[in-house]
Design an enzyme around this catalytic site. Structure first.
Site, short mmCIF file in Angstrom:
data_model
loop_
_atom_site.label_atom_id
_atom_site.label_comp_id
_atom_site.label_asym_id
_atom_site.label_seq_id
_atom_site.Cartn_x
_atom_site.Cartn_y
_atom_site.Cartn_z
N LYS A 71 0.65 -1.35 -0.17
CA LYS A 71 0.51 0.06 0.08
C LYS A 71 0.58 0.69 -0.50
O LYS A 71 0.87 2.76 -0.78
CB LYS A 71 -0.88 0.35 1.48
CG LYS A 71 -1.52 1.24 1.81
CD LYS A 71 -2.06 1.14 2.83
CE LYS A 71 -1.63 1.59 3.65
NZ LYS A 71 -1.55 2.85 4.20
N ASN A 72 1.84 1.46 0.60
CA ASN A 72 2.52 2.27 1.39
C ASN A 72 3.89 3.06 0.25
O ASN A 72 4.15 3.79 -0.30
CB ASN A 72 3.06 2.10 2.36
CG ASN A 72 2.15 2.79 3.40
OD1 ASN A 72 0.38 2.51 3.41
ND2 ASN A 72 2.66 2.12 4.83
N CYS B 6 -5.53 8.83 8.91
CA CYS B 6 -5.67 7.88 10.14
C CYS B 6 -5.24 8.95 11.67
O CYS B 6 -4.96 10.03 11.12
CB CYS B 6 -4.22 6.53 10.51
SG CYS B 6 -5.29 5.51 9.51
N ARG C 45 -0.58 15.03 13.13
CA ARG C 45 0.51 14.09 11.78
C ARG C 45 1.13 15.60 10.99
O ARG C 45 0.49 16.03 9.60
CB ARG C 45 0.07 13.70 11.30
CG ARG C 45 0.01 12.32 11.81
CD ARG C 45 -1.13 10.84 11.33
NE ARG C 45 -0.18 10.44 9.90
CZ ARG C 45 -0.06 9.91 9.79
NH1 ARG C 45 -1.67 8.98 9.32
NH2 ARG C 45 0.43 8.74 8.49
N ASP D 218 3.94 0.28 12.80
CA ASP D 218 2.70 -0.07 11.79
C ASP D 218 2.22 -1.19 12.88
O ASP D 218 1.33 -2.19 12.82
CB ASP D 218 2.82 0.01 10.83
CG ASP D 218 2.28 1.58 9.51
OD1 ASP D 218 3.21 1.34 8.45
OD2 ASP D 218 2.31 2.25 10.14
N ARG E 47 -9.26 -0.14 3.72
CA ARG E 47 -8.17 0.96 3.61
C ARG E 47 -6.77 0.40 2.77
O ARG E 47 -6.03 0.48 2.16
CB ARG E 47 -8.12 2.36 4.45
CG ARG E 47 -8.87 2.87 4.23
CD ARG E 47 -7.76 4.46 5.56
NE ARG E 47 -7.85 5.15 4.68
CZ ARG E 47 -6.06 5.58 5.47
NH1 ARG E 47 -6.17 5.32 6.87
NH2 ARG E 47 -4.81 5.77 4.92
C1 EPZ Z 1 3.99 6.35 6.37
O1 EPZ Z 1 3.02 7.67 7.15
C2 EPZ Z 1 3.48 5.10 6.15
N1 EPZ Z 1 2.48 6.12 5.57
C3 EPZ Z 1 2.47 5.13 7.30
O2 EPZ Z 1 1.80 3.97 7.77
C4 EPZ Z 1 3.80 5.56 8.49
O3 EPZ Z 1 3.38 4.88 9.70
C5 EPZ Z 1 4.78 6.04 8.27
O4 EPZ Z 1 5.17 6.03 6.98
C6 EPZ Z 1 6.07 5.41 8.92
O5 EPZ Z 1 6.93 4.05 9.00
C7 EPZ Z 1 2.16 5.87 4.15
O6 EPZ Z 1 3.32 5.76 3.41
C8 EPZ Z 1 0.96 6.47 3.08
P1 EPZ Z 1 6.50 9.73 8.64
P2 EPZ Z 1 4.37 9.22 6.81
O7 EPZ Z 1 6.24 10.59 7.93
O8 EPZ Z 1 5.04 9.19 5.88
C9 EPZ Z 1 6.85 12.95 11.85
C10 EPZ Z 1 -0.18 2.89 7.80
O9 EPZ Z 1 -0.71 1.90 8.64
N2 EPZ Z 1 6.63 13.75 10.72
O10 EPZ Z 1 7.30 9.20 8.29
O11 EPZ Z 1 2.63 10.08 7.16
C11 EPZ Z 1 5.59 12.34 12.26
O12 EPZ Z 1 4.74 13.50 12.60
C12 EPZ Z 1 0.11 4.31 8.05
O13 EPZ Z 1 -0.03 2.00 6.22
C13 EPZ Z 1 7.10 15.61 10.73
O14 EPZ Z 1 6.67 15.81 11.96
O15 EPZ Z 1 5.26 9.34 8.69
C14 EPZ Z 1 5.25 11.23 12.42
O16 EPZ Z 1 5.94 11.62 14.15
C15 EPZ Z 1 0.23 4.75 8.71
N3 EPZ Z 1 6.96 16.52 10.05
C16 EPZ Z 1 7.07 10.97 11.89
O17 EPZ Z 1 7.78 12.27 11.64
C17 EPZ Z 1 6.20 15.71 9.05
O18 EPZ Z 1 6.29 16.62 7.96
C18 EPZ Z 1 7.15 10.22 10.81
O19 EPZ Z 1 6.76 10.30 9.87
C19 EPZ Z 1 6.08 14.40 8.48
C20 EPZ Z 1 6.80 13.79 9.71
#
Ligand code: EPZ
Length: 417
Positions: free
Chosen positions: A22-23, A117, A122, A305, A397
């Site tokens: 998915k990701n 989610c 986020r 995840d 989803r």
């Molecule tokens: C991706 O989300 C995945 N989603 C998530 O999977 C997964 O949990 C996550 O990566 C971590 O591996 C998709 O790929 C569509 P991040 P993403 O940016 O990209 C902070 C699932 O269940 N952050 O790596 O949104 C954020 O708050 C989903 O499949 C900032 O501070 O995650 C978090 O604490 C859930 N500023 C950390 O970084 C930003 O601009 C990691 O988030 C971006 C993120």
């Protein structure tokens, strides 16, 4: 609203085939907008997020044809709009990838502030920081993120936070920027490598994806490409945990075992047998695994995840386990529901202490996010009695045909109105 009805107490046994990631899929579909040439994407998972993304493409005027259930042809030679519709975008957070893709292709995009989610705050500040570094003007007004760039110029970007989304979004805008871009402190998830491979197949020049420094040399044009999406390591991990928790014997096929290393290592540490093949593995559960401590981290750490899923397994372990959630604040929303099923879990900040040897009992629960929903399914499989899960749209989803796949393994699970 439909709900899932599960009768507990069965051992899973048999073979399950894993779908495309998915990701990765939610990023390669917007990435196809970077070229006017036709693109073919294979092994797309048949899940709700993908259907929404295809609807958004069609709204933008892009031609899409499903060649079969998992192969999508995209012809973005003409893009009529650069604003994605709110009612579609609010359904999935990954719609933010249209920012990088439309910026890279047309120099503009209007994307509603993303939904997705409920995992606590986020932010997308790192996405914005990267796009601004490449020369984009970003304004947020009336819930719309408006990005504009007359010209994108390569930049040296240091991410303050290891972010999968920001790393990919910056890559999407940088592949056609003038000159060189370096992304430091980049995320290293396999999905990022998959997106980079797809972009390189289109003629991009990306080096270092999968490490924490990604170097991109911008090109004027990108061509078409065929790309087969990698298997979903989180879906595979879900079935591994389900097999372990039910004391089952399950073969999981069409995977890349390397991507599952952190999960395999932890299951083995718990005393669970995992036999690894080239593109498959077999999990032999035993119903009293050893307690272990889990710390979630960006790849190659233990995936956030998988946190809610392994928590269910640890309620059955011999002894108490400590789970530390280092990636998302507030990713313990599933704990209250698990406690209603009899789990003994104590949350203190980013840490959850899980007591083992707990007989769970079926109860009505509500899925708060995709992986919490999957955790409740596993809890329902091992609980005494019946479990009813509502808000199952979260689960659909990200999991293709989860009822069918689990039923074929012997689970008593069905959708009820
Ligand atoms: C991706 O989300 C995945 N989603 C998530 O999977 C997964 O949990 C996550 O990566 C971590 O591996 C998709 O790929 C569509 P991040 P993403 O940016 O990209 C902070 C699932 O269940 N952050 O790596 O949104 C954020 O708050 C989903 O499949 C900032 O501070 O995650 C978090 O604490 C859930 N500023 C950390 O970084 C930003 O601009 C990691 O988030 C971006 C993120």
């Amino acid at each position: 609203m439909p709900r899932l009805h599960i009768i507990g107490g069965c051992r899973l046994a048999g073979t399950v085939k894993i779908s495309g990631a998915k990701n990765s899929a939610v990023a390669v579909i917007p990435a196809a907008l970077l070229t006017a040439a036709p693109v073919r994407l294979e092994n797309l998972p048949n899940i709700h997020d993908i259907q929404v993304l295809v609807e958004i493409l069609r709204f933008l005027g892009v031609k899409t044809v499903w060649e079969n259930a998992t192969t999508l042809l995209i012809d973005a030679s003409k893009i009529e709009k650069t604003q994605a519709p709110y009612e579609l975008v609010k359904k999935l957070r990954a719609s933010y990838y249209f920012m990088g893709a439309l910026l890279g292709r047309l120099g503009e995009a209007d994307i509603p502030v993303p939904g997705g989610c409920d995992l606590g705050p986020r932010p997308i500040d790192q996405h914005i920081k990267g796009l601004v570094s490449l020369g984009a003007q970003v304004d947020v007004e009336h819930g719309l993120i408006k990005v504009r760039a007359d010209k994108l110029v390569g930049a040296h970007i240091y991410l303050d936070v290891v972010s999968v989304g920001a790393t990919i979004n910056i890559m999407l805008a940088a592949v056609r920027a003038e000159g060189k871009t370096v992304i430091e402190n980049a995320a290293k998830e396999p999905e990022i490598v998959d997106v980079a491979n797809f972009l390189n197949a289109m003629g991009a020049k990306i080096r270092g994806a999968g490490t924490d420094v990604i170097r991109i040399t911008g090109v004027k044009e990108l061509g078409g490409a065929n790309h087969c999406v990698i298997p979903d390591r989180i879906e595979a991990g879900t079935y591994m945990i389900a097999a372990a928790a039910t004391g089952g014997d399950v073969a999981i096929e069409d995977i890349i075992p390397k991507h599952l290393d952190p999960i395999i290592a932890k299951l083995r540490e718990m005393g669970i047998t995992v036999e690894v093949g080239d593109d498959r593995l077999r999990v032999l559960g035993n119903t009293t695994p050893q307690a272990v401590d889990i710390k979630t981290f960006p790849y190659p750490g233990f995936p956030t995840d998988m946190q809610s899923l392994v928590m269910v397994l640890l309620t059955q372990a011999q002894g108490s386990s400590i789970i530390t959630e280092n990636v998302f604040e507030g990713r313990f929303k599933h704990v209250d529901e698990l406690k209603r099923m009899g789990a003994r879990i104590k949350v203190e900040g980013r840490t959850a202490i899980v007591d083992g040897r707990t007989q769970l009992s079926g109860a009505p629960v509500r899925a708060t996010d995709l992986r919490a929903g999957a955790a409740f399914i596993i809890a329902g499989l091992i609980a005494n009695g019946e479990t009813i899960i509502s808000d199952i749209h979260h689960i659909y989803r990200g999991y293709e045909n989860i009822c069918g796949k689990l039923t074929s393994l012997g689970a008593k699970i069905k959708e009820v109105p």
